[in-house]
Design an enzyme around this catalytic site. Sequence first.
Site, PDB file in Angstrom:
ATOM      1  N   SER A  45      -3.708  14.534  -4.141  1.00 37.65           N
ATOM      2  CA  SER A  45      -3.981  15.799  -3.347  1.00 37.65           C
ATOM      3  C   SER A  45      -4.201  16.853  -3.853  1.00 37.65           C
ATOM      4  CB  SER A  45      -3.091  15.708  -1.939  1.00 37.65           C
ATOM      5  OG  SER A  45      -1.848  16.471  -2.456  1.00 37.65           O
ATOM      6  N   LYS A  46      -3.637  17.356  -5.194  1.00 37.54           N
ATOM      7  CA  LYS A  46      -3.674  18.800  -5.585  1.00 37.54           C
ATOM      8  C   LYS A  46      -5.036  18.611  -6.403  1.00 37.54           C
ATOM      9  CE  LYS A  46      -0.372  21.109  -3.716  1.00 37.54           C
ATOM     10  NZ  LYS A  46      -0.705  22.310  -3.185  1.00 37.54           N
ATOM     11  N   LEU A  68       0.423  10.165  -4.821  1.00 37.26           N
ATOM     12  CA  LEU A  68      -0.615  10.665  -4.063  1.00 37.26           C
ATOM     13  C   LEU A  68      -0.489  12.344  -3.952  1.00 37.26           C
ATOM     14  CD1 LEU A  68      -2.436  10.404  -1.706  1.00 37.26           C
ATOM     15  CD2 LEU A  68      -0.785  10.254  -0.031  1.00 37.26           C
ATOM     16  N   TYR A  69       0.650  12.827  -4.125  1.00 41.76           N
ATOM     17  CA  TYR A  69       0.789  14.367  -3.951  1.00 41.76           C
ATOM     18  C   TYR A  69      -0.032  14.981  -5.314  1.00 41.76           C
ATOM     19  CZ  TYR A  69       2.884  18.709  -5.240  1.00 41.76           C
ATOM     20  OH  TYR A  69       3.190  20.003  -5.462  1.00 41.76           O
ATOM     21  N   ALA A  70       0.061  14.335  -6.293  1.00 38.58           N
ATOM     22  CA  ALA A  70      -0.765  14.993  -7.268  1.00 38.58           C
ATOM     23  C   ALA A  70      -2.074  14.550  -7.235  1.00 38.58           C
ATOM     24  CB  ALA A  70      -0.415  14.182  -8.665  1.00 38.58           C
TER      25      ALA A  70
END
Length: 336
Positions: free
Chosen positions: A155-156, A151-153
């Site tokens: 979001s970016k 999810l971090y990736a």
Amino acid sequence: MKVLVTGTAGFIGSHVALQLLERGDEVIGFDSLNDYYDVDLKKARLARFMEHPGYTHIHADLADRTAVESAFATHKPRRVINLAAQAGVRYAAENPHIYVASNVTGFLHILEGCRRHDVEHLVFASTSSVYGANTAMPFSEHQPTEHPLTLYAASKKANEQMAHSYAHLYGIPCTGLRFFTVYGPWGRPDMALFLFTKAILAGEPIKVFNHGRHKRSFTYVDDIVEGVIRTLDTLPGKDNDWNGNLPDPASSGVAPYRLYNIGNAEPVELLRYIAVLEQCLGRKAQMEMLPLQAGDVPDTEADVSELIRAVGYAPKVSVGTGIANFVSWYRSYYGV
């Protein structure tokens, strides 16, 4: 010039703010000092420049629309560096809503501020994690990034697409920087070098995932900061001719927009990284060998030829020197 820098209590943001101040810029710092990790460390980073006459601090969250709007309206920055984000690849599994609030909603507020206050250039942090399921090395900005693994990736990746839409619709020059593994003094306690150093000095075992066989483009923080500031000073243009073909993922034929990798082009195997740390500490590590973690990619390798061409980016600090500098800072800061 006047620069709004978000995340000035963070690892990279604090270094960037200090460098801008030292070269004579005025910095408007924006940070919520959340408790994802040690708040005292964040305060200590800020203390290095909090009293500088060119620095103004805003204690607020990017997800607070009113606070962000007020920052732009009051201070009217010429340029913006957005480094604030909820960090950590695996933390998203436990707290996904925080990532969307900070990394997506918060970034929208930054874009709106840039739109409504005629900002000359927005430089924003992306990540090498956007390469996700890609296996072709080295990672190039010209490769597609449609399959993030966390999810971090994701979001970016959303940040990159949002910035392009604003660059196209409103003519805001936007440059995204895909950071590869950054390390150095004042680093984050959740990152490998910090965790390894703490455990080795305490005589405790370290967790070595993928049996230490994966490689990373470890990049010293001073080299990152130089690249960020060089990028800030270089406005993107419309680099591609638009002929109805699919546009290059790294740039745009319809907007002042660019994406760059920023990192060290010479990846280092994790076991080698640990060996250098052992040498700097004068102690051997007890290693608990484990399989690759879910969401981790086996290797990262940065192709930084585009950033070299555009701004003259040239990482200078070797892993040996960088780790030694970190260990010296760690011993001094924690008194060990």
